[in-house]
Write a protein that holds these residues in place. Sequence first.
Motif: not given
Lengths: 208, 287
Positions: A43-45, A51
């Motif tokens: 989980i890529v903020p 993302l």
Amino acid sequence: MRTLPVGDRALLVELGSGEETEAFHAELLRRRAAGRLPAVTEIVPAARTVLLDGVEDPGRLAALIAGWNVAPLHARVEPAVEIPVRYDGPDLEEVAALWGVTPREVARVHAATEFRVAFCGFAPGFGYLTGLPARYEVPRRATPRTSVPPGSVAMAGPYTGVYPRSSPGGWQLIGTTDAVLWDPAREPAALLAPGTRVRFVPRDVRGR
Amino acid sequence: MTDRALAVVRAGALTTVQDRGRPGHAHLGVPRSGALDPYAGALVNRLVGNDADAAVLETTLDGCAVRPRCAVTVAVGGAACPVTVDGRPVAWGAPVRVPAGAVLEAGPAVRGLRSYVAFAGGVAADPVLGSRSTDLLSGLGPAPLRDGTVLPLGPAPRAAAAPGAVPWPGPPRELVLHVRLGPRDDWFTRAALHTLATRAYRVSPASNRIGLRTEGPPLERAVAGELPSEGMVLGAVQVPPDGRPVVFLADHPTTGGYPVVAVVRERDLAAAAQAVPGTPVRFIPTR
């Protein structure tokens, strides 16, 4: 909010603002902690997006997300991480000139701000910190430095960041810290993770 | 000469320790890393009886030579190359017993780019965040090998080395990359998307573990201005200001500010890892 497919196993969720992005990221973490999120590897903020990578069925997850009620961002209960800083950076005067104040006032405003890690990237342990009002945004330097020393406290656009290690960089350097931002032997390795609240605590230029 | 370790005799152009990488830390800015050709890495591990997540050596173009201090079963695969033990030719792509103190050499690649060398027990360098992979973008994991580097080996596995032949895909004469358009294909002109789908590109010599760079017609943007940084995936086809597509490989940055026009199907990326500079590249978009 809209969702964009990224290859066959990822989904990019695009939001209207930085605040909405942080709120949506917090919602994802809450749902994952409660076991109410399908398995995802990453989980890529980021600035305006989150993302979700390593997703079995991105289409199904997109449909699921469309039905969510995202809770607004509220202050976390855990205390802010305090980063000691000496406001002695080579670009402090330039930032002061851009703000139209004295260097001492830059330090006062910066140290009085509660920051939040919006997202990480660029290097392990590098957080993009938001919290300063928009009128304090500064441009990147026209010519990036080939080597920025580790522990440099820097500003660019709406963000403040601390260089975890020596690297090239184009941000405005306003100070220095001895805090260790990244240590793979430590648990957790990163001092700052997305969502962490941060305060800079001024130290005298001579030491304490 | 009985300790489980090996000494590097010839490090080669770029030889690194690789396993299956360290996924799950992208939100902290940590790249996934791991063997660029994961199928070759898994096959050489299987040949010596290792688990699939044991660490192997990944060479670049000119191979490497090592001297194990203990007798050990090894296998060399991936890019085809001559393999010798104390100068005598031995099998490529099959388990080979190397006596203690002998020099195992993986020679220059004759087809493909990256050879993989597995040792029974695996390379036991200290793991960082659960992985022994060298990450060349952020400097995590063991440093690239140098002449004289000593690396520990893990205890020999209980499993016997797998005998027999295994199928090895040859390196591509033409690198065919199936891509799914998006997430930022709308940042490019229709003509640019047509160019991507129809024109020939070539693998640039500036390619590395971070990305496969291409040479060819530039892709014209329909949207000017800057894209706020966003998360990046393996296989992302990012288009920097010069317009030449870059395919992100294992050591790619976790966020980036250039638009991603498309994403390469994951199973096509092993071939990308073996494509030498100059190899023709064709992108085949699907919706």
